[in-house]
Design a protein around this motif. Structure first.
Motif, short mmCIF file in Angstrom:
data_model
loop_
_atom_site.label_atom_id
_atom_site.label_comp_id
_atom_site.label_asym_id
_atom_site.label_seq_id
_atom_site.Cartn_x
_atom_site.Cartn_y
_atom_site.Cartn_z
N ASP A 27 1.15 -1.10 0.07
CA ASP A 27 0.00 0.08 0.16
C ASP A 27 0.90 1.11 0.03
OD1 ASP A 27 -2.48 -1.32 -0.15
OD2 ASP A 27 -2.25 -1.59 2.41
N CYS A 28 0.29 2.34 -0.58
CA CYS A 28 1.16 3.55 -0.74
C CYS A 28 0.10 4.67 -0.71
CB CYS A 28 2.21 3.46 -1.92
SG CYS A 28 1.21 3.42 -3.76
N ASP A 29 0.56 6.02 -0.67
CA ASP A 29 -0.24 6.97 -0.98
C ASP A 29 -1.34 6.98 -2.24
OD1 ASP A 29 0.84 7.94 1.43
OD2 ASP A 29 2.03 9.21 0.75
N ALA A 30 -0.67 6.79 -3.34
CA ALA A 30 -1.45 6.62 -4.48
C ALA A 30 -2.44 5.43 -4.67
CB ALA A 30 -0.30 6.55 -5.63
N GLY A 31 -2.14 4.55 -3.75
CA GLY A 31 -3.30 3.15 -3.97
C GLY A 31 -2.38 1.89 -3.43
N ARG A 32 -2.26 1.04 -4.39
CA ARG A 32 -1.77 -0.30 -3.97
C ARG A 32 -0.94 -0.87 -5.31
NH1 ARG A 32 -4.57 -5.48 -1.16
NH2 ARG A 32 -3.95 -4.33 0.73
N ILE A 33 0.33 -1.14 -4.86
CA ILE A 33 1.07 -1.97 -5.97
C ILE A 33 0.82 -3.33 -5.83
CG2 ILE A 33 3.54 -2.29 -6.63
CD1 ILE A 33 2.88 0.48 -7.42
N GLU A 34 0.65 -4.05 -6.76
CA GLU A 34 0.61 -5.75 -6.70
C GLU A 34 1.36 -6.25 -7.97
OE1 GLU A 34 -3.76 -6.07 -4.80
OE2 GLU A 34 -3.52 -6.78 -7.08
N GLY A 51 1.13 -4.06 -11.14
CA GLY A 51 0.08 -2.90 -11.52
C GLY A 51 0.21 -2.05 -10.15
N LEU A 52 -0.46 -0.86 -10.69
CA LEU A 52 -0.75 -0.02 -9.34
C LEU A 52 -2.29 0.31 -9.71
CD1 LEU A 52 -0.49 2.49 -7.34
CD2 LEU A 52 0.11 3.94 -9.30
N SER A 53 -3.22 -0.05 -8.55
CA SER A 53 -4.48 0.26 -8.51
C SER A 53 -4.72 1.61 -7.68
CB SER A 53 -5.29 -0.93 -7.66
OG SER A 53 -5.17 -2.02 -8.42
N THR A 54 -5.32 2.51 -8.28
CA THR A 54 -5.46 3.83 -7.69
C THR A 54 -6.61 4.58 -7.83
OG1 THR A 54 -4.22 5.94 -7.41
CG2 THR A 54 -4.30 4.88 -9.58
N PRO A 55 -7.21 5.03 -6.84
CA PRO A 55 -8.37 5.88 -6.99
C PRO A 55 -8.04 7.05 -7.88
CG PRO A 55 -7.38 6.19 -4.79
CD PRO A 55 -6.85 5.05 -5.30
N LEU A 150 10.22 0.55 -11.20
CA LEU A 150 8.93 0.48 -11.83
C LEU A 150 7.58 0.86 -10.90
CD1 LEU A 150 9.53 -2.77 -13.87
CD2 LEU A 150 9.06 -0.51 -14.71
N ALA A 151 7.61 0.45 -9.82
CA ALA A 151 6.52 0.76 -9.13
C ALA A 151 6.76 2.35 -8.52
CB ALA A 151 6.69 0.04 -7.78
N GLU A 152 7.55 2.74 -8.33
CA GLU A 152 7.77 4.22 -7.90
C GLU A 152 7.42 5.32 -9.11
OE1 GLU A 152 11.55 4.38 -6.04
OE2 GLU A 152 10.57 3.96 -3.97
N ASP A 153 7.99 4.67 -10.33
CA ASP A 153 7.63 5.51 -11.51
C ASP A 153 6.25 5.42 -11.98
OD1 ASP A 153 10.33 6.27 -11.89
OD2 ASP A 153 10.79 4.75 -13.29
N PHE A 154 5.54 4.23 -11.53
CA PHE A 154 3.99 4.47 -11.84
C PHE A 154 3.30 5.27 -10.91
CE2 PHE A 154 3.23 -0.51 -13.10
CZ PHE A 154 3.92 -0.14 -14.15
N ILE A 155 3.70 5.33 -9.62
CA ILE A 155 3.22 6.28 -8.72
C ILE A 155 3.65 7.90 -9.03
CG2 ILE A 155 3.41 7.33 -6.44
CD1 ILE A 155 4.11 4.29 -5.69
#
Length: 159
Positions: A27-34, A51-55, A150-155
């Motif tokens: 979980d992160c401020d933007a949503g969830r990395i999976e 993936g990044l699931s984000t509202p 990759l995860a941090e670049d998605f965010i």
């Protein structure tokens, strides 16, 4: 920007200790990395999908998705092949990107596919297509550092 590296490292260690495969969730401020990990070792891992699931993408316009896609294209320069936009779909409100050019072998083409969708996610997978067959997801092999990047670049692309 706060880093999620410690959380990803902890999840990779957990998955490596249990069976070497499993679902990474951070979980992160933007949503969830999976990440659907099929192998984890001391140096790297192989994932089917990251993936990044984000509202933050809940009510975005197609133009916003294109801007996020452009940000991803400019950031993900360290993948095996450069990424480019294939299609911006107004009906589905999504942007599809792929390796451009893909990696071509004698009888096989492999490429990354990156999707940005309104409603809430960014996903990255690697595909292989053999001549005369349907494409299949294949594991993407990356170092632990590249997975975190990759995860941090998605965010970061959402900012």
């Amino acid at each position: 920007m706060t880093t999620i590296q410690p959380d990803i490292d902890r999840e990779l260690k957990r998955i490596q200790a249990v069976s070497g495969r499993g679902l990474l969730q951070v979980d992160c401020d933007a949503g969830r990395i999976e990440a659907d990990l099929v192998a984890v070792d001391a140096i790297g891992c192989s994932f089917q999908t990251l993936g990044l699931s984000t509202p933050k993408l809940a009510d975005t316009s197609l133009n916003d998705l294109k801007n996020i896609s452009d940000a991803l294209i400019s950031r993900l320069t360290y993948l095996l092949e450069p990424i480019g936009i294939v299609e911006a779909d107004a009906d589905r409100c999504s942007v599809q990107m792929r390796s451009n050019p893909p990696k071509k072998g004698e009888d096989e083409t492999s490429y990354y596919e990156l999707m940005v969708r309104r409603g809430g996610d960014i996903t990255l997978s690697r595909y292989s297509k053999k001549s005369g067959q349907l494409r299949q997801i294949i594991p993407a092999n990356v170092t632990r550092e590249v997975l975190t990047r990759l995860a941090e670049d998605f965010i970061a692309a959402l900012e």
